[in-house]
Scaffold this motif. Structure first.
Motif, PDB file in Angstrom:
ATOM      1  N   THR A   1       0.826  -1.201   0.000  1.00 26.21           N
ATOM      2  CA  THR A   1       0.000   0.000   0.000  1.00 26.21           C
ATOM      3  C   THR A   1       0.864   1.255   0.000  1.00 26.21           C
ATOM      4  O   THR A   1       1.899   1.313   0.654  1.00 26.21           O
ATOM      5  N   VAL A   2       0.392   2.253  -0.744  1.00 29.04           N
ATOM      6  CA  VAL A   2       1.084   3.540  -0.836  1.00 29.04           C
ATOM      7  C   VAL A   2       0.054   4.643  -0.616  1.00 29.04           C
ATOM      8  O   VAL A   2      -0.930   4.733  -1.344  1.00 29.04           O
ATOM      9  N   LEU A   3       0.299   5.472   0.377  1.00 24.89           N
ATOM     10  CA  LEU A   3      -0.582   6.596   0.686  1.00 24.89           C
ATOM     11  C   LEU A   3      -0.057   7.848  -0.011  1.00 24.89           C
ATOM     12  O   LEU A   3       1.109   8.218   0.144  1.00 24.89           O
ATOM     13  N   ILE A   4      -0.923   8.490  -0.780  1.00 21.71           N
ATOM     14  CA  ILE A   4      -0.564   9.706  -1.498  1.00 21.71           C
ATOM     15  C   ILE A   4      -1.033  10.910  -0.689  1.00 21.71           C
ATOM     16  O   ILE A   4      -2.217  11.036  -0.390  1.00 21.71           O
ATOM     17  N   VAL A   5      -0.101  11.783  -0.333  1.00 24.83           N
ATOM     18  CA  VAL A   5      -0.441  12.991   0.422  1.00 24.83           C
ATOM     19  C   VAL A   5      -0.101  14.221  -0.417  1.00 24.83           C
ATOM     20  O   VAL A   5       0.767  14.159  -1.289  1.00 24.83           O
ATOM     21  N   PRO A   6      -0.788  15.342  -0.180  1.00 24.06           N
ATOM     22  CA  PRO A   6      -0.502  16.555  -0.962  1.00 24.06           C
ATOM     23  C   PRO A   6       0.834  17.180  -0.572  1.00 24.06           C
ATOM     24  O   PRO A   6       1.260  17.089   0.576  1.00 24.06           O
ATOM     25  N   ARG A   7       1.479  17.800  -1.552  1.00 21.76           N
ATOM     26  CA  ARG A   7       2.746  18.488  -1.260  1.00 21.76           C
ATOM     27  C   ARG A   7       2.523  19.729  -0.418  1.00 21.76           C
ATOM     28  O   ARG A   7       3.370  20.115   0.384  1.00 21.76           O
ATOM     29  N   THR A   8       1.391  20.370  -0.622  1.00 20.65           N
ATOM     30  CA  THR A   8       1.005  21.549   0.158  1.00 20.65           C
ATOM     31  C   THR A   8      -0.378  21.298   0.729  1.00 20.65           C
ATOM     32  O   THR A   8      -1.164  20.539   0.157  1.00 20.65           O
ATOM     33  N   PRO A   9      -0.709  21.910   1.858  1.00 17.79           N
ATOM     34  CA  PRO A   9      -2.016  21.669   2.475  1.00 17.79           C
ATOM     35  C   PRO A   9      -3.159  22.004   1.513  1.00 17.79           C
ATOM     36  O   PRO A   9      -3.138  23.011   0.821  1.00 17.79           O
TER      37      PRO A   9
END
Length: 251
Positions: free
Chosen positions: A200-208
């Motif tokens: 599993t890979v969680l994708i998070v934003p680079r900026t809020p």
């Protein structure tokens, strides 16, 4: 052991990425996974859903947004809540919710090349509609890299993270979860894939992202989250077959 790590294109291949050497099924969520929040896609969908509720129930804007949040938190999707409580026509709702402007969504040839270079099959698994996925992936210029799209209709309108949805998807596409990887922007949607044996890979934003709750974009450290990245393209680039342990040869 939790292998949580942030990986970008500037970093060399990490030893942990050898864990992907057996993977030949690559499964991607759509919204806020295959594009960044700067494209302003998801805020438009949310506003369309709020407008649908406003018109359906005669609410003011604030009440419609609160009702949308209530359905999302209780039922997983607003549509699931409306169908359960009010028998709303799902086709009508999906057509309305996904009637959005994709002007700010630019083609992403680098992401397309990275997906194309992955060994094996590539699939989209989304709580949205097939039409929405086709429009978004088409605008990104990556639609042709995917074998198929499994949408909320094929899931029987039962959204992720329900286990039955993943099981239906796996059965339809003959996917062995032990040879699959799942990419998602919501960590709770990775609980079942991890339990089934997927990487599993969680994708998070680079900026809020100001249009989403803090918990929806947190770099969660948990056993079901094996990797975290804010750069999907950079994460995928080292995962070409030449960079990984070869797949086992059937005897």
């Amino acid at each position: 052991m939790n292998q949580n790590a942030s990986i970008t294109a500037a970093l060399p291949l990490l030893p942990e990425q050898a864990a992907f050497g057996h993977v030949d099924h690559w499964i991607f969520d759509l919204d806020n996974t295959l594009y960044s929040h700067e494209a302003q896609v998801w805020p438009q969908v949310n506003e369309r859903i709020s407008l649908y509720l406003l018109e359906l129930f005669g609410l003011d804007g604030l009440s419609a947004r609160e009702l949308r949040r209530y359905y999302y938190e209780r039922y997983g999707t607003t549509l699931n809540g409306l169908m359960s409580e009010h028998g709303v026509d799902p086709d009508d709702f999906l057509a309305f919710a996904h009637d959005i402007d994709l002007t700010l969504l630019d083609p992403n040839p680098d992401l397309g090349a990275a997906i194309a270079a992955l060994p094996g099959r590539k699939l989209i698994l989304t709580n949205g509609s097939r039409g929405h996925a086709e429009n978004v992936a088409g605008k990104l210029g990556i639609l042709h890299h995917f074998e198929d799209i499994f949408d909320i209709v094929e899931a029987g309108f039962l959204p992720k993270p329900e286990r039955a949805t993943y099981e239906t998807f796996l059965a339809k596409h003959a996917v062995d979860p032990a040879r699959a990887a799942m990419f998602e922007d919501i960590d709770k949607n990775l609980i079942v894939p991890s339990a089934l044996g997927m990487k599993t890979v969680l994708i998070v934003p680079r900026t809020p992202d100001p249009f989403r709750e803090a918990w929806e974009q947190a770099a969660v450290e948990a056993a079901h989250v094996h990797f975290v990245t804010d750069d999907l393209t950079g994460f995928l680039k080292p995962l070409m077959r030449s960079e990984l342990t070869p797949l086992p040869v059937a005897e």
